[in-house]
Scaffold this motif. Structure first.
Motif, PDB file in Angstrom:
ATOM      1  N   PHE A   1      -7.635   8.819 -13.931  1.00  0.00           N
ATOM      2  CA  PHE A   1      -6.520   9.433 -13.212  1.00  0.00           C
ATOM      3  C   PHE A   1      -6.467   8.979 -11.751  1.00  0.00           C
ATOM      4  CE2 PHE A   1     -10.161  12.307 -13.023  1.00  0.00           C
ATOM      5  CZ  PHE A   1     -10.221  12.650 -11.680  1.00  0.00           C
ATOM      6  N   ARG A   2      -5.316   9.169 -11.142  1.00  0.00           N
ATOM      7  CA  ARG A   2      -5.098   8.835  -9.729  1.00  0.00           C
ATOM      8  C   ARG A   2      -4.468  10.038  -9.052  1.00  0.00           C
ATOM      9  NH1 ARG A   2      -4.635   4.035  -7.109  1.00  0.00           N
ATOM     10  NH2 ARG A   2      -4.471   2.845  -9.055  1.00  0.00           N
ATOM     11  N   VAL A   3      -5.232  10.761  -8.266  1.00  0.00           N
ATOM     12  CA  VAL A   3      -4.730  11.945  -7.568  1.00  0.00           C
ATOM     13  C   VAL A   3      -3.696  11.508  -6.528  1.00  0.00           C
ATOM     14  CG1 VAL A   3      -5.318  13.939  -6.146  1.00  0.00           C
ATOM     15  CG2 VAL A   3      -6.918  13.146  -7.924  1.00  0.00           C
ATOM     16  N   GLY A   4      -2.487  12.034  -6.679  1.00  0.00           N
ATOM     17  CA  GLY A   4      -1.407  11.664  -5.757  1.00  0.00           C
ATOM     18  C   GLY A   4      -0.585  10.491  -6.231  1.00  0.00           C
ATOM     19  N   LEU A   5      -0.927   9.948  -7.410  1.00  0.00           N
ATOM     20  CA  LEU A   5      -0.196   8.835  -8.007  1.00  0.00           C
ATOM     21  C   LEU A   5      -0.179   7.623  -7.058  1.00  0.00           C
ATOM     22  CD1 LEU A   5       2.723  10.936  -9.555  1.00  0.00           C
ATOM     23  CD2 LEU A   5       0.512  10.353 -10.580  1.00  0.00           C
ATOM     24  N   LEU A   6       0.645   6.639  -7.361  1.00  0.00           N
ATOM     25  CA  LEU A   6       0.633   5.410  -6.561  1.00  0.00           C
ATOM     26  C   LEU A   6       1.131   5.614  -5.137  1.00  0.00           C
ATOM     27  CD1 LEU A   6       1.701   2.615  -9.067  1.00  0.00           C
ATOM     28  CD2 LEU A   6      -0.395   2.688  -7.718  1.00  0.00           C
ATOM     29  N   ASN A   7       1.926   6.662  -4.904  1.00  0.00           N
ATOM     30  CA  ASN A   7       2.375   6.921  -3.531  1.00  0.00           C
ATOM     31  C   ASN A   7       1.197   7.236  -2.619  1.00  0.00           C
ATOM     32  OD1 ASN A   7       5.153   6.488  -3.787  1.00  0.00           O
ATOM     33  ND2 ASN A   7       5.470   8.529  -4.637  1.00  0.00           N
ATOM     34  N   ALA A   8       0.170   7.891  -3.155  1.00  0.00           N
ATOM     35  CA  ALA A   8      -1.019   8.166  -2.351  1.00  0.00           C
ATOM     36  C   ALA A   8      -1.713   6.862  -1.976  1.00  0.00           C
ATOM     37  CB  ALA A   8      -1.980   9.079  -3.116  1.00  0.00           C
ATOM     38  N   ARG A   9      -1.754   5.920  -2.915  1.00  0.00           N
ATOM     39  CA  ARG A   9      -2.360   4.626  -2.604  1.00  0.00           C
ATOM     40  C   ARG A   9      -1.553   3.882  -1.546  1.00  0.00           C
ATOM     41  NH1 ARG A   9      -3.770  -0.321  -6.879  1.00  0.00           N
ATOM     42  NH2 ARG A   9      -4.389  -1.827  -5.283  1.00  0.00           N
ATOM     43  N   VAL A  10      -0.235   3.982  -1.615  1.00  0.00           N
ATOM     44  CA  VAL A  10       0.601   3.349  -0.589  1.00  0.00           C
ATOM     45  C   VAL A  10       0.192   3.847   0.795  1.00  0.00           C
ATOM     46  CG1 VAL A  10       2.944   3.179   0.347  1.00  0.00           C
ATOM     47  CG2 VAL A  10       2.561   2.927  -2.115  1.00  0.00           C
ATOM     48  N   LYS A  11      -0.004   5.149   0.916  1.00  0.00           N
ATOM     49  CA  LYS A  11      -0.395   5.719   2.214  1.00  0.00           C
ATOM     50  C   LYS A  11      -1.805   5.307   2.614  1.00  0.00           C
ATOM     51  CE  LYS A  11       1.192   9.922   0.959  1.00  0.00           C
ATOM     52  NZ  LYS A  11       1.613  11.357   1.084  1.00  0.00           N
ATOM     53  N   ASP A  12      -2.704   5.253   1.624  1.00  0.00           N
ATOM     54  CA  ASP A  12      -4.078   4.804   1.903  1.00  0.00           C
ATOM     55  C   ASP A  12      -4.100   3.397   2.492  1.00  0.00           C
ATOM     56  OD1 ASP A  12      -5.353   7.089   1.023  1.00  0.00           O
ATOM     57  OD2 ASP A  12      -5.750   6.326  -0.995  1.00  0.00           O
ATOM     58  N   GLU A  13      -3.151   2.571   2.068  1.00  0.00           N
ATOM     59  CA  GLU A  13      -3.120   1.182   2.528  1.00  0.00           C
ATOM     60  C   GLU A  13      -2.332   1.015   3.825  1.00  0.00           C
ATOM     61  OE1 GLU A  13      -3.428  -0.750  -1.973  1.00  0.00           O
ATOM     62  OE2 GLU A  13      -1.509  -0.761  -0.926  1.00  0.00           O
ATOM     63  N   ARG A  14      -1.175   1.652   3.899  1.00  0.00           N
ATOM     64  CA  ARG A  14      -0.285   1.385   5.032  1.00  0.00           C
ATOM     65  C   ARG A  14      -0.759   2.028   6.332  1.00  0.00           C
ATOM     66  NH1 ARG A  14       4.334  -1.360   4.086  1.00  0.00           N
ATOM     67  NH2 ARG A  14       5.057  -0.688   6.138  1.00  0.00           N
ATOM     68  N   ILE A  15      -1.346   3.205   6.269  1.00  0.00           N
ATOM     69  CA  ILE A  15      -1.775   3.860   7.512  1.00  0.00           C
ATOM     70  C   ILE A  15      -2.867   3.062   8.226  1.00  0.00           C
ATOM     71  CG2 ILE A  15      -2.919   5.921   8.441  1.00  0.00           C
ATOM     72  CD1 ILE A  15      -1.199   7.568   6.467  1.00  0.00           C
ATOM     73  N   PRO A  16      -3.931   2.619   7.545  1.00  0.00           N
ATOM     74  CA  PRO A  16      -4.904   1.771   8.254  1.00  0.00           C
ATOM     75  C   PRO A  16      -4.288   0.457   8.745  1.00  0.00           C
ATOM     76  CG  PRO A  16      -5.890   2.676   6.269  1.00  0.00           C
ATOM     77  CD  PRO A  16      -4.418   2.988   6.207  1.00  0.00           C
ATOM     78  N   PHE A  17      -3.474  -0.189   7.894  1.00  0.00           N
ATOM     79  CA  PHE A  17      -2.866  -1.456   8.318  1.00  0.00           C
ATOM     80  C   PHE A  17      -1.999  -1.271   9.563  1.00  0.00           C
ATOM     81  CE2 PHE A  17      -3.262  -3.554   3.933  1.00  0.00           C
ATOM     82  CZ  PHE A  17      -4.172  -4.506   4.381  1.00  0.00           C
ATOM     83  N   SER A  18      -1.374  -0.119   9.696  1.00  0.00           N
ATOM     84  CA  SER A  18      -0.511   0.106  10.866  1.00  0.00           C
ATOM     85  C   SER A  18      -1.308   0.097  12.162  1.00  0.00           C
ATOM     86  CB  SER A  18       0.252   1.429  10.722  1.00  0.00           C
ATOM     87  OG  SER A  18      -0.599   2.553  10.899  1.00  0.00           O
ATOM     88  N   TYR A  19      -2.632   0.240  12.060  1.00  0.00           N
ATOM     89  CA  TYR A  19      -3.515   0.167  13.236  1.00  0.00           C
ATOM     90  C   TYR A  19      -4.381  -1.095  13.217  1.00  0.00           C
ATOM     91  CZ  TYR A  19      -2.201   4.863  14.615  1.00  0.00           C
ATOM     92  OH  TYR A  19      -1.485   5.961  15.045  1.00  0.00           O
ATOM     93  N   GLY A  20      -4.015  -2.058  12.358  1.00  0.00           N
ATOM     94  CA  GLY A  20      -4.716  -3.332  12.366  1.00  0.00           C
ATOM     95  C   GLY A  20      -6.044  -3.357  11.647  1.00  0.00           C
TER      96      GLY A  20
END
Length: 464
Positions: free
Chosen positions: A89-108
């Motif tokens: 299972f994936r808690v939060g579905l793929l949208n949670a993964r999107v946030k896991d990836e984009r928030i760190p990338f937004s700070y380099g």
């Protein structure tokens, strides 16, 4: 004595990987006589569960075997008297993964599903859920085996043993399977001619290889890797070569995920390029998922489609189904699993979880001794394991200070004010799935902390 037919429960049954799991069970039916399969999901995954569940039943109907696939949103109904419980299972579905990836990338800094800040937060969301599943299992199927494929698999499996007090658990990953499927042909061998020995952590292991005469052939495979031959790197990892001099020195083959550590500069650059152009891996996978589920709707499709190989978890069934069959039939198959160390890797405590080669039988995994690592690999291993322990404790307790310790220890997260900012934004982004951090999240909201990345902020504002 004839063994009873098997009841299998798959939590996260609406996953796009489920057809591959069905394929693996069908292939092994003669040694694993399944009576019934229950696919479990949550309300948000109901539509996908129904689509993939209907296809799963078509796959069994097209086989010679009479197996009923049950679909339910009631986990407890499914778990009653189960023999094996698989988790994907994936808690939060793929949208949670999107946030896991984009928030760190937004700070380099790296945004990735199981490494860096994203991997830590996937564990924060997942560990409380797996522990609640274990509590249900203690009541409803106390003799069942838990076969975990949910990432980050190593930490999730260790939490089951350490905090759930459940020993009948094995963690799995498709990465070693991919290596063992592809590497032998690079030196003109087949897998049954070679012996593999793996040691390390999930997504952070190394391995050696020996031929049928007991001669080590690791260096031959390393040399072949630099002649352009496919060593089985997962589809979700950008293929930047390791430095050959480093591999020549260590005389071991690193896991594909080591690229995030051994070639951190280049992997981060590639990840940032995708973040700023075509989107992160999660955003790309969402498109693949949509295509797969459109295929699954086809009433004539009764086999796993080739497009599933585009997902990073290809060959899941070869690990999960063979593990279950090996336990059931006491096959003592060689499988790479996450299990209790028990001295296999002497550089870590005996009760810690490691990913190692093991023989799988009715008593579970018997880890194969690997021996001590060299200084460089030992240093990496011990740093990563201590980071994992901090993550697991923070996931269970909601201790913000411990979460910050995990961030500061993690090699993918430059320590300092920016690291703390990323931690805080990820807490806000995943508020819905982090009740253990409720007090700290309320404090951050009161302080007016906001999410920098537009996509992650929009998803959070929509409650996704």
């Amino acid at each position: 004595m004839e063994k009873k037919p098997v009841k299998i429960v798959t939590i996260g049954g609406g996953s796009s990987y489920t057809p591959e799991l069905m394929e693996g069970f069908i292939k092994r039916y003669d040694e694993l006589p399944i009576k019934e399969i229950w696919l479990v999901d949550i309300e948000d995954g109901k539509e996908k569960l129904e689509i993939v569940g209907t296809m799963a039943q078509r796959m069994w109907d097209a086989s010679p075997y009479d197996v009923k696939v049950h679909l339910t949103l009631d986990r407890r109904e499914a778990l009653k008297d189960a023999d094996f419980v698989t988790t994907q299972f994936r808690v939060g579905l793929l949208n949670a993964r999107v946030k896991d990836e984009r928030i760190p990338f937004s700070y380099g800094m790296l945004g990735q599903e199981t490494n860096g800040a994203g991997g830590i937060f996937k564990a924060f969301r997942t560990i409380p859920v797996i522990l609640s599943i274990v509590e249900d299992m203690k009541e409803l199927c106390p003799n069942a085996w838990l076969i975990n494929f949910t990432n980050p698999s190593g930490m999730v499996t260790e939490a089951v043993m350490k905090y759930g007090k459940w020993d009948k658990v094995i963690g799995l990953c498709n990465v070693p399977v991919g290596a063992m499927m592809k590497e032998p042909e690079t030196i003109g061998k087949t897998l049954d001619q070679l012996t593999y020995k793996f040691a390390g952590l999930n997504h952070f292991h190394w391995h050696k290889v020996f031929d049928e005469n007991g001669q080590e052939v690791t260096q031959q495979i390393i040399d072949a890797m630099y002649e352009g031959k496919d060593g089985g790197i997962p589809a979700n990892i950008h293929d930047i070569p390791f430095f050959k001099e480093q591999l020549d020195q260590m005389q071991m083959i690193p896991c594909g995920y080591h690229r995030y550590y051994y070639r951190q500069e280049e992997m981060l650059k590639h990840g940032l390029e995708e973040y700023n152009t075509i989107g992160t891996r999660a955003q790309q996978v969402k498109q693949t998922e949509e295509e797969l589920f459109e295929l699954y709707k086809n009433p004539d499709l009764d086999h796993k489609p080739e497009q599933l190989a585009k997902r990073g978890g290809a060959h899941y069934s070869d690990a999960a189904c063979e593990t279950i069959a090996s336990i059931y039939a006491n096959k003592n198959s060689h499988i790479v699993v996450t299990t209790r160390n028990n001295g296999a890797v002497p550089d870590l405590p005996a009760d810690s979880a490691v990913e190692v080669s093991a023989f799988i039988g009715t008593t579970g995994a018997r880890a194969i001794a690997f021996g001590p690592l060299q200084p460089a690999e030992r240093g990496w291993l011990q740093c990563m394991k201590n980071m994992e322990w901090c993550v697991e404790e923070a996931a269970v307790t909601g201790d913000y200070g411990m979460a910050l310790q995990a961030f500061i220890l993690n090699p993918q997260i430059p320590s300092g004010e920016t690291a703390k900012r990323v931690l805080d934004e990820l807490l806000l982004a995943h508020k819905k799935y982090l009740p253990q951090f409720a007090d700290k999240i309320a404090q951050l909201e009161a302080e007016g902390v906001t999410i920098k990345d537009d996509v992650a902020r929009e998803l959070t504002e929509k409650g996704l």
